[in-house]
Design a protein around this motif. Structure first.
Motif, PDB file in Angstrom:
ATOM      1  N   ARG A  12       0.825  -1.216   0.000  1.00  0.00           N
ATOM      2  CA  ARG A  12       0.000   0.000   0.000  1.00  0.00           C
ATOM      3  C   ARG A  12       0.856   1.262   0.000  1.00  0.00           C
ATOM      4  NH1 ARG A  12      -5.566  -1.035   3.058  1.00  0.00           N
ATOM      5  NH2 ARG A  12      -5.872  -3.167   2.376  1.00  0.00           N
ATOM      6  N   GLU A  13       1.977   1.222   0.721  1.00  0.00           N
ATOM      7  CA  GLU A  13       2.875   2.376   0.709  1.00  0.00           C
ATOM      8  C   GLU A  13       3.465   2.580  -0.682  1.00  0.00           C
ATOM      9  OE1 GLU A  13       5.412   2.963   4.484  1.00  0.00           O
ATOM     10  OE2 GLU A  13       4.953   0.804   4.404  1.00  0.00           O
ATOM     11  N   ILE A  14       3.848   1.494  -1.329  1.00  0.00           N
ATOM     12  CA  ILE A  14       4.404   1.577  -2.677  1.00  0.00           C
ATOM     13  C   ILE A  14       3.350   2.121  -3.638  1.00  0.00           C
ATOM     14  CG2 ILE A  14       5.322   0.243  -4.614  1.00  0.00           C
ATOM     15  CD1 ILE A  14       6.594  -1.640  -2.482  1.00  0.00           C
ATOM     16  N   VAL A  15       2.138   1.585  -3.576  1.00  0.00           N
ATOM     17  CA  VAL A  15       1.052   2.031  -4.453  1.00  0.00           C
ATOM     18  C   VAL A  15       0.769   3.515  -4.238  1.00  0.00           C
ATOM     19  CG1 VAL A  15      -1.434   1.810  -4.904  1.00  0.00           C
ATOM     20  CG2 VAL A  15      -0.003  -0.234  -4.732  1.00  0.00           C
ATOM     21  N   ARG A  16       0.736   3.946  -2.996  1.00  0.00           N
ATOM     22  CA  ARG A  16       0.467   5.357  -2.690  1.00  0.00           C
ATOM     23  C   ARG A  16       1.532   6.260  -3.345  1.00  0.00           C
ATOM     24  NH1 ARG A  16      -1.371   4.810   2.166  1.00  0.00           N
ATOM     25  NH2 ARG A  16       0.646   4.364   3.102  1.00  0.00           N
ATOM     26  N   HIS A  17       2.782   5.844  -3.304  1.00  0.00           N
ATOM     27  CA  HIS A  17       3.860   6.633  -3.902  1.00  0.00           C
ATOM     28  C   HIS A  17       3.808   6.608  -5.432  1.00  0.00           C
ATOM     29  CE1 HIS A  17       5.400   6.792   0.164  1.00  0.00           C
ATOM     30  NE2 HIS A  17       6.270   7.698  -0.233  1.00  0.00           N
ATOM     31  N   VAL A  18       3.448   5.450  -6.004  1.00  0.00           N
ATOM     32  CA  VAL A  18       3.312   5.372  -7.461  1.00  0.00           C
ATOM     33  C   VAL A  18       2.200   6.298  -7.919  1.00  0.00           C
ATOM     34  CG1 VAL A  18       2.671   3.885  -9.409  1.00  0.00           C
ATOM     35  CG2 VAL A  18       4.239   3.042  -7.670  1.00  0.00           C
ATOM     36  N   ARG A  19       1.092   6.288  -7.230  1.00  0.00           N
ATOM     37  CA  ARG A  19      -0.046   7.140  -7.602  1.00  0.00           C
ATOM     38  C   ARG A  19       0.269   8.623  -7.433  1.00  0.00           C
ATOM     39  NH1 ARG A  19      -5.119   3.613  -5.366  1.00  0.00           N
ATOM     40  NH2 ARG A  19      -4.964   1.993  -6.956  1.00  0.00           N
ATOM     41  N   ALA A  20       1.265   8.917  -6.628  1.00  0.00           N
ATOM     42  CA  ALA A  20       1.712  10.307  -6.481  1.00  0.00           C
ATOM     43  C   ALA A  20       2.693  10.689  -7.577  1.00  0.00           C
ATOM     44  CB  ALA A  20       2.332  10.511  -5.107  1.00  0.00           C
ATOM     45  N   GLY A  21       3.018   9.720  -8.463  1.00  0.00           N
ATOM     46  CA  GLY A  21       3.861  10.024  -9.612  1.00  0.00           C
ATOM     47  C   GLY A  21       5.313   9.617  -9.489  1.00  0.00           C
ATOM     48  N   LEU A  22       5.687   8.878  -8.442  1.00  0.00           N
ATOM     49  CA  LEU A  22       7.075   8.488  -8.258  1.00  0.00           C
ATOM     50  C   LEU A  22       7.409   7.228  -9.047  1.00  0.00           C
ATOM     51  CD1 LEU A  22       6.540  10.379  -5.779  1.00  0.00           C
ATOM     52  CD2 LEU A  22       8.284   9.059  -4.612  1.00  0.00           C
ATOM     53  N   SER A  23       8.636   7.150  -9.544  1.00  0.00           N
ATOM     54  CA  SER A  23       9.137   5.962 -10.243  1.00  0.00           C
ATOM     55  C   SER A  23       9.690   4.978  -9.208  1.00  0.00           C
ATOM     56  CB  SER A  23      10.251   6.354 -11.208  1.00  0.00           C
ATOM     57  OG  SER A  23      11.396   6.787 -10.477  1.00  0.00           O
ATOM     58  N   PHE A  24      10.084   3.781  -9.676  1.00  0.00           N
ATOM     59  CA  PHE A  24      10.667   2.804  -8.753  1.00  0.00           C
ATOM     60  C   PHE A  24      11.915   3.376  -8.096  1.00  0.00           C
ATOM     61  CE2 PHE A  24      13.664  -0.515  -7.640  1.00  0.00           C
ATOM     62  CZ  PHE A  24      12.891  -1.269  -6.771  1.00  0.00           C
ATOM     63  N   ASP A  25      12.771   4.023  -8.872  1.00  0.00           N
ATOM     64  CA  ASP A  25      14.003   4.598  -8.319  1.00  0.00           C
ATOM     65  C   ASP A  25      13.704   5.648  -7.254  1.00  0.00           C
ATOM     66  OD1 ASP A  25      15.537   2.977  -9.948  1.00  0.00           O
ATOM     67  OD2 ASP A  25      15.771   4.499 -11.506  1.00  0.00           O
ATOM     68  N   ASP A  26      12.677   6.476  -7.506  1.00  0.00           N
ATOM     69  CA  ASP A  26      12.274   7.487  -6.521  1.00  0.00           C
ATOM     70  C   ASP A  26      11.765   6.834  -5.246  1.00  0.00           C
ATOM     71  OD1 ASP A  26      12.834   9.523  -8.376  1.00  0.00           O
ATOM     72  OD2 ASP A  26      10.766   9.538  -9.130  1.00  0.00           O
ATOM     73  N   ILE A  27      10.961   5.788  -5.413  1.00  0.00           N
ATOM     74  CA  ILE A  27      10.397   5.078  -4.263  1.00  0.00           C
ATOM     75  C   ILE A  27      11.506   4.383  -3.479  1.00  0.00           C
ATOM     76  CG2 ILE A  27       8.895   3.149  -3.579  1.00  0.00           C
ATOM     77  CD1 ILE A  27       7.129   3.960  -6.018  1.00  0.00           C
ATOM     78  N   GLN A  28      12.451   3.819  -4.190  1.00  0.00           N
ATOM     79  CA  GLN A  28      13.585   3.158  -3.535  1.00  0.00           C
ATOM     80  C   GLN A  28      14.354   4.161  -2.677  1.00  0.00           C
ATOM     81  OE1 GLN A  28      16.547   1.432  -6.191  1.00  0.00           O
ATOM     82  NE2 GLN A  28      16.703  -0.334  -4.840  1.00  0.00           N
ATOM     83  N   LEU A  29      14.580   5.345  -3.195  1.00  0.00           N
ATOM     84  CA  LEU A  29      15.282   6.387  -2.453  1.00  0.00           C
ATOM     85  C   LEU A  29      14.442   6.899  -1.285  1.00  0.00           C
ATOM     86  CD1 LEU A  29      17.838   8.174  -2.400  1.00  0.00           C
ATOM     87  CD2 LEU A  29      16.586   9.802  -3.803  1.00  0.00           C
TER      88      LEU A  29
END
Length: 96
Positions: A12-29
């Motif tokens: 859910r945290e990953i999905v929330r960040h993706v929906r905010a427009g972040l890429s995998f690299d952004d989410i990883q950071l």
């Protein structure tokens, strides 16, 4: 469901960040997913890929406003709220 056990990151945290427009690299950071043992990287990438295909960037609304030349141009604005979806189910093949 917990995707990254090392950093206790849920789908859910990953999905929330993706929906905010972040890429995998952004989410990883931002979250630290797949930065310790790395066993969750496949599942985390699958969550990002599936969510990106289903919900391309968080409900952008378009308005017009002056650009740098003083002409009216589209100005993207994020929606006032982003709703959280249901939990993500990773396939067993991604965990291998």
């Amino acid at each position: 469901m917990i995707v990254c056990v090392c950093n206790r990151i849920s789908d859910r945290e990953i999905v929330r960040h993706v929906r905010a427009g972040l890429s995998f690299d952004d989410i990883q950071l931002e979250l630290g997913v797949a930065t310790q043992c790395g066993r969750c990287e496949g599942c985390a990438r699958e969550v990002v890929d599936q969510c990106s295909r289903m919900h391309p960037v968080a409900a952008l609304h378009s308005a017009t406003g002056p650009d740098d030349r003083g002409l009216d141009a589209p100005v993207p604005k994020l929606a006032s709220s982003i709703t959280e979806g249901v939990a993500w189910n990773c396939s067993l093949s991604a965990a291998a």
